[in-house]
Structures are given as structure tokens and as C-alpha cells.
Enzyme design. Structure first.
Site, PDB file in Angstrom:
ATOM      1  N   LYS A 143      64.774  61.095  77.420  1.00 39.27           N
ATOM      2  CA  LYS A 143      64.469  62.229  76.550  1.00 39.27           C
ATOM      3  C   LYS A 143      63.415  61.889  75.497  1.00 39.27           C
ATOM      4  O   LYS A 143      62.558  62.712  75.202  1.00 39.27           O
ATOM      5  CB  LYS A 143      65.726  62.849  75.909  1.00 39.27           C
ATOM      6  N   ARG A 164      74.235  66.485  68.869  1.00 44.43           N
ATOM      7  CA  ARG A 164      74.985  65.607  69.767  1.00 44.43           C
ATOM      8  C   ARG A 164      76.467  65.915  69.725  1.00 44.43           C
ATOM      9  O   ARG A 164      77.265  65.189  70.304  1.00 44.43           O
ATOM     10  CB  ARG A 164      74.773  64.159  69.323  1.00 44.43           C
ATOM     11  N   ARG A 190      64.764  48.621  79.599  1.00 49.29           N
ATOM     12  CA  ARG A 190      64.044  49.351  78.542  1.00 49.29           C
ATOM     13  C   ARG A 190      63.480  48.398  77.491  1.00 49.29           C
ATOM     14  O   ARG A 190      64.143  47.451  77.067  1.00 49.29           O
ATOM     15  CB  ARG A 190      64.994  50.353  77.876  1.00 49.29           C
ATOM     16  N   ARG A 232      66.220  46.998  72.377  1.00 51.81           N
ATOM     17  CA  ARG A 232      67.050  47.578  71.318  1.00 51.81           C
ATOM     18  C   ARG A 232      68.426  46.935  71.325  1.00 51.81           C
ATOM     19  O   ARG A 232      69.005  46.711  72.370  1.00 51.81           O
ATOM     20  CB  ARG A 232      67.199  49.089  71.564  1.00 51.81           C
ATOM     21  N   ARG A 235      78.075  54.075  74.578  1.00 45.05           N
ATOM     22  CA  ARG A 235      77.176  55.211  74.337  1.00 45.05           C
ATOM     23  C   ARG A 235      77.336  56.267  75.428  1.00 45.05           C
ATOM     24  O   ARG A 235      77.288  57.463  75.151  1.00 45.05           O
ATOM     25  CB  ARG A 235      75.723  54.725  74.257  1.00 45.05           C
TER      26      ARG A 235
HETATM   27  P1  AMP Z   1      69.077  57.577  70.394  1.00 39.18           P
HETATM   28  O1  AMP Z   1      67.836  56.863  69.983  1.00 39.18           O
HETATM   29  O2  AMP Z   1      68.893  59.079  70.445  1.00 39.18           O
HETATM   30  O3  AMP Z   1      69.680  57.030  71.652  1.00 39.18           O
HETATM   31  O4  AMP Z   1      70.144  57.326  69.213  1.00 39.18           O
HETATM   32  C1  AMP Z   1      70.588  56.016  68.905  1.00 39.18           C
HETATM   33  C2  AMP Z   1      71.884  56.084  68.103  1.00 39.18           C
HETATM   34  O5  AMP Z   1      71.662  56.777  66.855  1.00 39.18           O
HETATM   35  C3  AMP Z   1      73.018  56.840  68.779  1.00 39.18           C
HETATM   36  O6  AMP Z   1      73.724  56.024  69.694  1.00 39.18           O
HETATM   37  C4  AMP Z   1      73.863  57.232  67.566  1.00 39.18           C
HETATM   38  O7  AMP Z   1      74.612  56.125  67.084  1.00 39.18           O
HETATM   39  C5  AMP Z   1      72.812  57.550  66.511  1.00 39.18           C
HETATM   40  N1  AMP Z   1      72.422  58.973  66.557  1.00 39.18           N
HETATM   41  C6  AMP Z   1      71.226  59.496  66.932  1.00 39.18           C
HETATM   42  N2  AMP Z   1      71.238  60.829  66.858  1.00 39.18           N
HETATM   43  C7  AMP Z   1      72.470  61.184  66.417  1.00 39.18           C
HETATM   44  C8  AMP Z   1      73.104  62.423  66.165  1.00 39.18           C
HETATM   45  N3  AMP Z   1      72.479  63.601  66.365  1.00 39.18           N
HETATM   46  N4  AMP Z   1      74.388  62.398  65.720  1.00 39.18           N
HETATM   47  C9  AMP Z   1      75.032  61.239  65.508  1.00 39.18           C
HETATM   48  N5  AMP Z   1      74.511  60.029  65.754  1.00 39.18           N
HETATM   49  C10 AMP Z   1      73.224  59.993  66.207  1.00 39.18           C
END
Ligand code: AMP
Length: 212
Positions: free
Chosen positions: A13, A88, A123, A155, A166
Site C-alpha cells: 500500500k 485501521r 523488504r 524495518r 501485525r
Molecule cells: P505501517 O507502516 O502502515 O505498516 O505501520 C507501522 C506500524 O505503525 C503499525 O504496525 C502500527 O503499530 C502503527 N500504525 C500505523 N498506522 C496506524 C493506525 N492507523 N492506527 C494504529 N497504529 C498505526
């Protein structure tokens, strides 16, 4: 265009959000990237977010809702935006509706769990926000960012046990949003392909059909 991009962690995404943002000349707002930047800078937000992000859980709703609200009212979003990684949870989706922001479409990039786990191990990311995959989307020079020339890294939350958490978080808390948006007639689903450009083509086709 006001767009939400959804998908399991590693579905692509972020990559698609960046490509659409460049094409449409609108900002992509990645809550994950905002949280990682705050963690790196050691801000109060970063310190609060750290344990949730590193364990693969969700940062509390009120925190991320506050972040997104601030962005959406800013001038940068006046011609449209892409939300990458928000909402989310149902509570976040409801809060977004309560902000009175019109959403044109919710794009879901669908990739099954087995492929997700495989993808995550390859990744590589850059602190500028760019994301690569060693096989499916390699940088021109190994481990160097095409966009800014900095060294790529893995990461911390991409390690295998965190990826499992996750994915569980995605299925239990985020996947119910697909029905939430399907009921509102906003959901557009695309099957994530191995090659980025193949997914991009499907995304482009799907988005060309939505009303803006
Ligand atoms: P992402 O880069 O979108 O995979 O986000 C990495 C991490 O950030 C996630 O695993 C969550 O711990 C946190 N995170 C990102 N977006 C949200 C959200 N909308 N609500 C809660 N936690 C978030």
C-alpha cells in the site's frame, strides 16, 4: 481525489500510495511513517508509539486520529489526499466520518498471508519513506535508495515474529473495515501482484472507474 489505501502489512500500500500521489499531485499520508519519524526523533509521540509499533500492535486510536485530523485540515490536502495505513480500526473509520471528510474510494490491495510473510523478508526501506523489495522492486544499486541515495535498511517490525503479530492485528482489527466500506459502496479491491508495475496497472484501471 480523496482516497484510502488498505491492505495487510507488506501488501504494497505504501508503494502504491506514493505512485498515485506523484501521478495525481496530492499528498500521501502514511501514519506508519509519521510514527516512525517521531520515534526516530525521540519526540513524546515517538516514545508513546514505540512499544506498540515494535510489537506489531496498533497505537491507540485517539493518538492516530489526532495526527490525521491535523493533516486533513491543512492546506496540503485541499486538492485531495491519500491515506495510507489509516483507518485501521472501526473507531478510526468512524472518527474519519465524523470529521465530515468525503472519501471517494477505499482501495484494498489483497495479498494472502503466505505471500505476505515471504514479501516481508525481502523488504528494504529508506528513512525518506521509499520502500523496495530485493526481488520484486529492487533499487538500481543494491541497498541504496534511488530517490535520495541513502543506505536502505530492514524495518525493525519486519522481523518474522512481529510480522505474525501485525498480520493478526490486521485480521482482527483492520479487516472488518472492508465490510464497513463495502456497505458504503466505496470499496475497490485489487489483487496485489508480484511485480509492482503489474499492481500499479490494476490500481490505475480500478481508480479510473471511480467518481471523483
Ligand atoms: P505501517 O507502516 O502502515 O505498516 O505501520 C507501522 C506500524 O505503525 C503499525 O504496525 C502500527 O503499530 C502503527 N500504525 C500505523 N498506522 C496506524 C493506525 N492507523 N492506527 C494504529 N497504529 C498505526
Amino acid at each position: 481525489m480523496n482516497l484510502i489505501i488498505m491492505g495487510a502489512p507488506g501488501a504494497g500500500k505504501g508503494t502504491q500510495a506514493e505512485l498515485i500521489a506523484a501521478r495525481e499531485n496530492i499528498p500521501a499520508i502514511s501514519t506508519g511513517q509519521i510514527l516512525r519519524d517521531a520515534m526516530k526523533a525521540g519526540t513524546e509521540l515517538g516514545n508513546v508509539a514505540k512499544s506498540y509499533v515494535e510489537s506489531g500492535g496498533l497505537v491507540p486510536d485517539e493518538i492516530v486520529i489526532g495526527i490525521v485530523r491535523d493533516y486533513l485540515v491543512s492546506d496540503a490536502c485541499k486538492n485531495g489526499f491519500i491515506l495510507d495505513g489509516f483507518p485501521r480500526s472501526i473507531a478510526q473509520a468512524q472518527a474519519l466520518e465524523d470529521m465530515g471528510v468525503k472519501i471517494d474510494a477505499v482501495l484494498s490491495i489483497e495479498v494472502d498471508d503466505a505471500r505476505i510473510v515471504k514479501r516481508m523478508s525481502g523488504r528494504r526501506v529508506c528513512e525518506c519513506g521509499a520502500s523496495y523489495h530485493v526481488d520484486y522492486n529492487p533499487p538500481a544499486v543494491a541497498d541504496v535508495c534511488d530517490k535520495c541515495g541513502k543506505a536502505l535498511y530492514i524495518r525493525k517490525d519486519d522481523k518474522a515474529e512481529t510480522v505474525i503479530n501485525r498480520l493478526e492485528t490486521y485480521h482482527s482489527q483492520t479487516e472488518p473495515l472492508l465490510d464497513f466500506y463495502r456497505e458504503r459502496g466505496l470499496l475497490v479491491a485489487v489483487e496485489g501482484q508480484e511485480k509492482v508495475e503489474d499492481t500499479t496497472e490494476l490500481v490505475r484501471e480500478a481508480l479510473s472507474k471511480i467518481d471523483k
